[in-house]
Scaffold this motif. Structure first.
Motif, mmCIF file in Angstrom:
data_model
loop_
_atom_site.group_PDB
_atom_site.id
_atom_site.type_symbol
_atom_site.label_atom_id
_atom_site.label_comp_id
_atom_site.label_asym_id
_atom_site.label_seq_id
_atom_site.Cartn_x
_atom_site.Cartn_y
_atom_site.Cartn_z
ATOM 1 N N LEU A 171 6.302 -9.513 -30.150
ATOM 2 C CA LEU A 171 5.212 -10.430 -29.842
ATOM 3 C C LEU A 171 4.617 -10.136 -28.469
ATOM 4 N N ALA A 172 5.504 -9.820 -27.513
ATOM 5 C CA ALA A 172 5.021 -9.501 -26.172
ATOM 6 C C ALA A 172 4.165 -8.226 -26.192
ATOM 7 N N GLN A 173 4.623 -7.224 -26.958
ATOM 8 C CA GLN A 173 3.858 -5.981 -27.059
ATOM 9 C C GLN A 173 2.509 -6.227 -27.726
ATOM 10 N N ALA A 174 2.517 -7.054 -28.784
ATOM 11 C CA ALA A 174 1.257 -7.370 -29.447
ATOM 12 C C ALA A 174 0.306 -8.098 -28.503
ATOM 13 N N ASN A 175 0.877 -8.992 -27.716
ATOM 14 C CA ASN A 175 0.051 -9.716 -26.747
ATOM 15 C C ASN A 175 -0.497 -8.760 -25.684
ATOM 16 N N ARG A 177 -1.056 -5.552 -26.114
ATOM 17 C CA ARG A 177 -2.110 -4.757 -26.742
ATOM 18 C C ARG A 177 -3.406 -5.543 -26.842
ATOM 19 N N LEU A 178 -3.298 -6.796 -27.233
ATOM 20 C CA LEU A 178 -4.487 -7.632 -27.350
ATOM 21 C C LEU A 178 -5.159 -7.802 -25.988
ATOM 22 N N THR A 179 -4.337 -8.031 -24.966
ATOM 23 C CA THR A 179 -4.896 -8.171 -23.619
ATOM 24 C C THR A 179 -5.594 -6.889 -23.173
ATOM 25 N N ALA A 180 -4.949 -5.735 -23.459
ATOM 26 C CA ALA A 180 -5.547 -4.454 -23.087
ATOM 27 C C ALA A 180 -6.857 -4.227 -23.827
ATOM 28 N N GLU A 181 -6.892 -4.596 -25.121
ATOM 29 C CA GLU A 181 -8.117 -4.430 -25.895
ATOM 30 C C GLU A 181 -9.239 -5.316 -25.349
ATOM 31 N N VAL A 182 -8.869 -6.527 -24.946
ATOM 32 C CA VAL A 182 -9.881 -7.420 -24.369
ATOM 33 C C VAL A 182 -10.427 -6.833 -23.078
ATOM 34 N N ILE A 183 -9.519 -6.294 -22.247
ATOM 35 C CA ILE A 183 -9.950 -5.695 -20.972
ATOM 36 C C ILE A 183 -10.851 -4.501 -21.231
ATOM 37 N N GLU A 184 -10.454 -3.629 -22.182
ATOM 38 C CA GLU A 184 -11.263 -2.456 -22.504
ATOM 39 C C GLU A 184 -12.622 -2.849 -23.059
ATOM 40 N N ARG A 185 -12.633 -3.922 -23.886
ATOM 41 C CA ARG A 185 -13.910 -4.381 -24.421
ATOM 42 C C ARG A 185 -14.808 -4.898 -23.307
ATOM 43 N N GLU A 186 -14.215 -5.629 -22.370
ATOM 44 C CA GLU A 186 -15.006 -6.114 -21.242
ATOM 45 C C GLU A 186 -15.547 -4.948 -20.422
ATOM 46 N N LYS A 187 -14.705 -3.919 -20.226
ATOM 47 C CA LYS A 187 -15.169 -2.743 -19.482
ATOM 48 C C LYS A 187 -16.310 -2.066 -20.223
ATOM 49 N N ALA A 188 -16.166 -1.940 -21.549
ATOM 50 C CA ALA A 188 -17.222 -1.303 -22.341
ATOM 51 C C ALA A 188 -18.519 -2.104 -22.271
#
Length: 564
Positions: A171-175, A177-188
């Protein structure tokens, strides 16, 4: 899931006699299967061990061969595997004897086909073998999945605590990954907004530069006319001053158009020493007393083939980047030399073919991962709002457009060096307009000037009149077509960007009416390749221009049509 790789899906062919192997491989390939031909039985055995879906073998290739290594591999196959062979038998009067039968039986999963046989039969047998092998691969994948599931269940059932801990980690890893994806989306999204902002600013800048070029053209043309007609020393001195200011404004618009990416590089020999002096004059007011800036030009370095405004802007960008990397001050060095390019960096690695222009600082340097990305558009190490990330990408693009390359070398704690490798030149200009051409008289030449800006049109008409031309004027493209309906001019001079009928459309329609009509297209933009693509074979004159340049463009248009 374990998916078969390319090697595991191929068909191996061993047929040592004549063209049997090529013919068999051709038949198999027509049925959509990848086919590899092997030279002998040891190569076949090695190929099967390396990975294959099936093997097609002629019986004569098996007789006398050492089958022991292959038998060992077949005997050690995993439970899911039963490697299929297709054996092509030669025509026999008597049935195969016990030795042959035993040999075929030792191979296990064998399909026997008697030659000669049809391509359809061979293709069908190959397809059946491939499907069977594919099902074996599926079984392998299922078994592997089951084995993995069994191992996972064993681990999960070992203790309740380990199961809970594993689930918590998942669950921590999934969280994460989700956080990283959100950050990458914000960067994009931020990068896209930055790109849209820069694109809009580029269009705005290009439009402003175009209008400013029109104004510069009027002022510069008027100053030239004053200089050509006035004998008053004070008036001529003021006109010279205004003309010089127009030239500085023209350089500014060229830089604005380069930022807007509406510019084709004007490659010409640039003396390196003079180029460094020009950049020093612009850079010193920006550096202050805390920075030392020095230049050096190695012997035999004469000039580089580049665009003046783009080159000056690139060097100034690099100097400013070096300044920003050393907030407390430091040393900046501009150096030009003629070393041999590193292997593989440029097409011509001979010494002297390229000039290496380097801008170095003794700042903190940067890590390898940052250095690898510095030429990427929008990548910047500066704080938000302090840099666009376009400076070094423009340096790299300018160097590539000039026929060279740019690269960066940096070591943490030892400073940074940005190199531009540009084609070397002997410094001699290769202009297309010679003295004879410049002196060709234009007396009596009928010229139609089409320009929607009244001031620019009047200025061009006055300039052409001073050259001896008989000038007719039209205020837009439609009026220009009306004027062309009356008679054929000697030369058509038209603005490129006009409301309604553009210069490109006017030029095309004029050529449809008068084949071979000499045309000069005047533009405040500088993407000459795009203009030629839209208009065709015409002479292009960029604003602002001198009266001599206008005359040269008219003469060149006349000469080009005459030569054609």
């Amino acid at each position: 899931m374990h998916r078969p790789d390319a090697a595991e899906q191929r068909v191996l062919v061993l047929a040592p006699r004549g063209r049997d192997a090529e013919v068999t491989a051709g038949v198999v390939a027509r049925h959509g299967a990848r086919c590899d031909i092997v030279a002998d039985f040891p190569a076949l055995a090695a190929g099967i061990v390396a990975g294959a879906a099936t093997a097609i073998v002629t019986d004569e290739a098996l007789h006398g061969a050492d089958l022991a290594p292959l038998h060992a591999w077949l005997a050690a196959q995993e439970p899911w595997s039963d490697f299929p062979f297709i054996v092509l038998l030669g025509r026999r009067i008597e049935p195969a004897g016990p030795p042959s039968t035993a040999m075929f039986a030792s191979l296990g999963n064998v399909i026997l086909l008697e030659r000669p046989l049809s391509a359809a039969t061979l293709g069908s047998a190959t397809g059946a073998a491939l499907r069977a092998r594919h099902r074996q691969y599926q079984a392998r994948a299922v078994l592997a999945d089951r084995e993995q599931v069994s191992q996972e269940l064993a681990v999960l059932n070992a203790t309740l605590e380990s199961r809970v801990a594993e689930r918590t980690r998942a669950l921590a890893q999934a969280n994460d990954r989700l956080t990283a994806e959100v950050i990458e989306r914000e960067k994009a999204q931020q990068a896209m907004l930055q790109y849209q902002k820069m694109d809009s600013l580029g269009r705005l800048t290009g439009g402003v530069a175009h209008d400013f070029n029109n104004l510069l053209n009027v002022v510069q043309g008027s100053m030239e006319l004053i200089l050509a007609t006035s004998t008053d020393a004070a008036v001529r001195r003021r006109a010279e001053t205004a003309k010089a200011a127009c030239e500085r404004g023209a350089r500014l618009t060229a830089q604005l158009l380069a930022f807007a990416r509406n510019q084709t590089l004007n490659l010409r020999p640039l003396p390196v020493a003079a180029l460094f002096d020009s950049v020093l004059q612009m850079a010193r007011p920006l550096l202050g007393d805390a920075f030392e800036i020095v230049t050096g030009v190695a012997p035999r370095v004469a000039a580089v083939l580049a665009d003046l405004s783009q080159m000056e802007m690139a060097l100034l960008n690099l100097v400013i980047n070096a300044r920003d990397a050393m907030p407390g001050g430091g040393r900046i060095v501009l150096h030009a030399s003629l070393p041999r390019p590193p292997a593989g960096l440029l097409p011509d690695s001979e010494p002297g073919a390229y000039v290496r222009i380097a801008v170095s600082d003794n700042g903190p340097g940067m890590s390898a991962d940052i250095a690898a990305r510095v030429f990427e558009p929008f990548f910047t190490t500066k704080a938000v709002g302090k840099g666009t990330g376009l400076g070094l990408s423009q340096v790299y693009g300018m160097a590539r457009q000039s026929g060279g390359i740019a690269r960066l070398e940096s070591t943490p704690g030892q400073g940074t060096t940005v190199e531009m490798w540009l084609p070397a030149s002997d410094g001699r200009e290769t202009g297309e307009t010679d003295a004879a051409e410049q002196g060709t008289p234009l007396d009596g030449l009928e010229v139609l000037v089409v320009e929607d800006d009244d001031f620019v049109r009047t200025c061009m008409a006055d300039a052409l009149a001073t050259l001896g031309c008989q000038v007719a004027q039209a205020a837009d493209g439609a009026a220009g077509l009306d004027a062309l309906a009356g008679r054929r001019p000697g030369v058509l001079v038209t603005d490129y960007l006009m409301p309604g009928i553009t210069g490109a459309e006017l030029a095309r329609k004029a050529r449809e009416r008068f084949a071979g009509l000499p045309i000069v297209v005047v533009t405040g933009y500088a993407d000459m390749d795009a203009i030629r693509h839209a208009v065709g074979d015409v002479e292009i004159l960029r604003k602002p221009f001198l009266i001599a340049e206008l005359g040269a463009a008219v003469r060149k248009a006349l000469r080009t049509v005459t030569a054609a």
